[in-house]
Design a protein around this motif. Structure first.
Motif, short mmCIF file in Angstrom:
data_model
loop_
_atom_site.label_atom_id
_atom_site.label_comp_id
_atom_site.label_asym_id
_atom_site.label_seq_id
_atom_site.Cartn_x
_atom_site.Cartn_y
_atom_site.Cartn_z
N GLN A 170 0.83 -1.20 0.00
CA GLN A 170 0.00 0.00 0.00
C GLN A 170 0.86 1.24 0.00
O GLN A 170 1.85 1.33 0.72
CB GLN A 170 -0.93 0.00 1.21
N LEU A 171 0.46 2.19 -0.83
CA LEU A 171 1.11 3.49 -0.89
C LEU A 171 0.03 4.54 -0.79
O LEU A 171 -0.89 4.56 -1.61
CB LEU A 171 1.88 3.65 -2.20
N ALA A 175 2.93 7.40 2.54
CA ALA A 175 3.07 6.39 3.58
C ALA A 175 3.01 5.01 2.95
O ALA A 175 2.07 4.71 2.20
CB ALA A 175 1.97 6.56 4.62
N ALA A 176 4.00 4.18 3.25
CA ALA A 176 4.12 2.88 2.62
C ALA A 176 3.95 1.75 3.63
O ALA A 176 4.32 1.90 4.80
CB ALA A 176 5.48 2.76 1.94
N PHE A 225 10.34 -1.19 2.88
CA PHE A 225 10.47 0.19 2.39
C PHE A 225 11.93 0.60 2.23
O PHE A 225 12.29 1.23 1.23
CB PHE A 225 9.76 1.13 3.37
N GLY A 226 12.76 0.27 3.18
CA GLY A 226 14.16 0.70 3.13
C GLY A 226 14.92 0.16 1.94
O GLY A 226 15.92 0.74 1.52
N ASN A 268 8.71 4.64 7.28
CA ASN A 268 8.21 4.10 6.01
C ASN A 268 7.47 5.16 5.20
O ASN A 268 6.38 4.92 4.66
CB ASN A 268 7.28 2.90 6.26
N THR A 269 8.06 6.32 5.12
CA THR A 269 7.41 7.45 4.46
C THR A 269 8.38 8.20 3.56
O THR A 269 9.55 8.40 3.92
CB THR A 269 6.83 8.41 5.51
N MET A 270 7.88 8.62 2.42
CA MET A 270 8.63 9.45 1.48
C MET A 270 7.94 10.81 1.42
O MET A 270 6.72 10.91 1.60
CB MET A 270 8.62 8.80 0.09
#
Length: 125
Positions: free
Chosen positions: A3-4, A23-24, A29-30, A76-78
């Motif tokens: 999920q994104l 938010a992932a 994620f890393g 876990n966020t970009m």
């Protein structure tokens, strides 16, 4: 499930700023290469920026110096910090994730396996 979730869009005047978040969940994620793309009404998708798993950043020429991409692997966020916004930045912005994307392919939306729903950015006075 992967999920994104993109958020942070809105209406802003020319010259203003917005910060988008993605938010992932559901994947490592890393280890992922992450990207933002946008699509304006009546136009095709346009890649905007990317940050790979090593933290290297890439930008569309027209946003260099105005947009800054970043990631927080602990959350876990970009993010996409957008400054000096212009009317031509108006679009739906999408975040995407992929794995082991070679640098020469990082600007191509087809390189990414997973996409989130978009968030609308409108730059207008």
């Amino acid at each position: 499930d992967v999920q994104l979730q993109a958020s942070g869009g809105g209406l802003v005047q020319p010259g203003g700023s917005l910060r988008l978040s993605c938010a992932a969940s559901g994947f490592a994620f890393g280890s992922a290469d992450m990207s933002w793309a946008r699509q304006a009404a009546g136009k095709g998708p346009e890649w905007v920026s990317a940050i790979n798993s090593a933290g290297r950043t890439f930008y569309l020429d027209s946003v260099k110096g105005r947009f800054t991409i970043s990631r927080d692997n602990t959350k876990n966020t970009m993010y996409l910090q957008m400054n000096s916004l212009k009317p031509e930045d108006t679009a739906v912005y999408y975040c995407a994730a992929g794995l082991r994307i070679i640098v020469s392919m990082i600007r191509f939306p087809s390189s990414y396996d997973n996409w989130g729903q978009g968030t609308l950015v409108t730059v207008s006075s």
